[in-house]
Design an enzyme around this catalytic site. Structure first.
Site, mmCIF file in Angstrom:
data_model
loop_
_atom_site.group_PDB
_atom_site.id
_atom_site.type_symbol
_atom_site.label_atom_id
_atom_site.label_comp_id
_atom_site.label_asym_id
_atom_site.label_seq_id
_atom_site.Cartn_x
_atom_site.Cartn_y
_atom_site.Cartn_z
ATOM 1 N N LYS A 134 0.826 -1.204 0.000
ATOM 2 C CA LYS A 134 0.000 0.000 0.000
ATOM 3 C C LYS A 134 0.864 1.259 0.000
ATOM 4 O O LYS A 134 1.719 1.436 0.876
ATOM 5 C CB LYS A 134 -0.910 0.025 1.238
ATOM 6 N N HIS A 185 -7.734 -0.246 1.641
ATOM 7 C CA HIS A 185 -8.592 -1.171 0.891
ATOM 8 C C HIS A 185 -10.051 -0.885 1.202
ATOM 9 O O HIS A 185 -10.438 -0.791 2.375
ATOM 10 C CB HIS A 185 -8.253 -2.622 1.245
ATOM 11 N N CYS A 186 -10.862 -0.762 0.176
ATOM 12 C CA CYS A 186 -12.308 -0.548 0.333
ATOM 13 C C CYS A 186 -13.017 -1.880 0.120
ATOM 14 O O CYS A 186 -12.938 -2.459 -0.969
ATOM 15 C CB CYS A 186 -12.813 0.499 -0.660
ATOM 16 N N CYS A 191 -15.859 -1.455 -2.729
ATOM 17 C CA CYS A 191 -15.329 -1.409 -4.104
ATOM 18 C C CYS A 191 -14.436 -2.603 -4.401
ATOM 19 O O CYS A 191 -14.115 -2.861 -5.566
ATOM 20 C CB CYS A 191 -14.533 -0.125 -4.321
ATOM 21 N N CYS A 235 -18.741 6.565 0.094
ATOM 22 C CA CYS A 235 -19.958 7.356 0.284
ATOM 23 C C CYS A 235 -21.145 6.682 -0.411
ATOM 24 O O CYS A 235 -21.147 6.559 -1.642
ATOM 25 C CB CYS A 235 -19.762 8.772 -0.269
ATOM 26 N N CYS A 276 -16.301 5.290 -4.015
ATOM 27 C CA CYS A 276 -15.271 5.516 -3.017
ATOM 28 C C CYS A 276 -14.666 6.893 -3.262
ATOM 29 O O CYS A 276 -14.264 7.216 -4.379
ATOM 30 C CB CYS A 276 -14.203 4.439 -3.123
#
Length: 332
Positions: A132, A138-139, A142, A153, A159
């Site tokens: 990273k 990390h989402c 998504c 959101c 994202c």
């Protein structure tokens, strides 16, 4: 397998419900303002033209920024941060956690990375198989790592991160302007309908609800916009506001705070004429950011992206010299 696909399909459909609600309210407000207020209620032609002109400017800017916030895909780390086949094989075959950390540390020497995990190890995403970059997270919605992730959101079904944070801020600001203009121009006719100076009819209820809805959305947006203005001024994301980024010398909430002017430029760019237009003008590429107590000239990896090397003899030695020398000095 079929069940999981069906669940993912349902999740995608339901994720658009908040966007559909916002879109429906905005379309109704357009009908109520343009037709019920301007064409039915207003009798002064000059006032009608002025209201319609300003309203459509606000409406277009709101829709433009909302569209950009929704459909601008979040940026993910470049291939330089992905493990090579040999590195991935070595990492997966190694069972000792300390040895895995050492493998990631050796790979990260060639990358402009200053932040660490809470344990002090290199931040690594097992799901994306990527080291990273700073401020990347990390989402789970998504299902990808997002550069400078702020939050996911539901109201834009996207994202919010490096690629669309400016659009999200402009969406909030133009939403507030839209609500303020609608509420301020509707207020006098709200009073006339309320006291009975205007005849009852469908327009009355549209005008009454226009004021209530505009004020309700304005109050909620005002707090959210104010919070994000504070974040921009401090150069923090929502995630960093709740959990301070960790550097080699420990956590520091102000690690990326380089002053109000430079903080604004990182999000909106150097050309102030483009600050309020929803075109991408943010500085950098989202993989590295200037640090508060470390000038770019002191770290060639941050000053020149060309310093990123996949391999090479003398280049690798240069990276080894620059990598460990990055020192984050925190202030008490």
């Amino acid at each position: 397998m079929a069940l999981s696909r069906a669940l993912r399909c349902c999740q995608r459909i339901f994720s658009w419900i908040p966007v559909s609600i916002i879109s429906s309210v905005v379309l109704w407000s357009y009908y109520a303002y343009v037709f019920e207020l301007c064409f039915v209620t207003l009798s002064n032609d000059l006032e009608r033209v002025g209201y319609l002109l300003i309203f459509h400017v606000c409406f277009i800017m709101f829709c433009w920024t909302y569209w950009k916030a929704i459909f601008t895909p979040p940026s993910s780390p470049s291939k330089k941060f992905h493990l090579s086949y040999s590195d991935k094989e070595s990492y997966e075959m190694e069972e000792r956690p300390d040895a895995q950390k050492q493998i990631l540390a050796e790979i990260a020497r060639k990358l402009p990375i200053c932040t660490r995990a809470q344990s002090g190890a290199i931040r690594f995403c097992d799901r994306c198989q990527v080291i990273k970059p700073d401020r990347c997270h990390h989402c789970s919605v998504c299902e990808t790592c997002v550069l400078k992730m702020d939050h996911h959101c539901p109201w834009v079904n996207n994202c919010v991160g490096f690629s669309n944070y400016k659009f999200f801020l402009l969406f909030l600001s133009y939403s507030m302007i839209y609500c303020v203009f609608v509420a301020s121009t509707v207020f006098q006719y709200f009073l006339k309908f309320w006291v009975g100076d205007l005849p009852n009819g469908p327009a009355k209820f549209h005008v009454l609800f226009l004021l209530f809805v505009a004020l309700m959305f304005f109050v909620s947006l005002m707090f959210l916009f104010g919070y994000h203005c504070w974040l921009v001024a401090k150069n923090r994301s929502t995630l960093e506001a709740f959990s301070a980024p960790v550097f080699q010398n420990g956590p520091d909430r102000n690690g990326f705070n380089v002053g109000l002017s430079r903080n604004l430029q990182q999000v909106f760019g150097e050309d102030k004429k483009l600050w309020f237009i929803p075109v991408f003008t943010s500085q950098g590429d989202g993989h590295y950011f200037p640090l508060r107590t470390l000038r770019e000239s002191e770290n060639p990896l941050l000053a020149n992206e060309g310093k990123w090397m996949e391999d090479g003899g003398s280049d690798e030695e240069s990276a080894d010299e620059n990598g460990p020398s990055v020192i984050i000095r925190t202030e008490s």
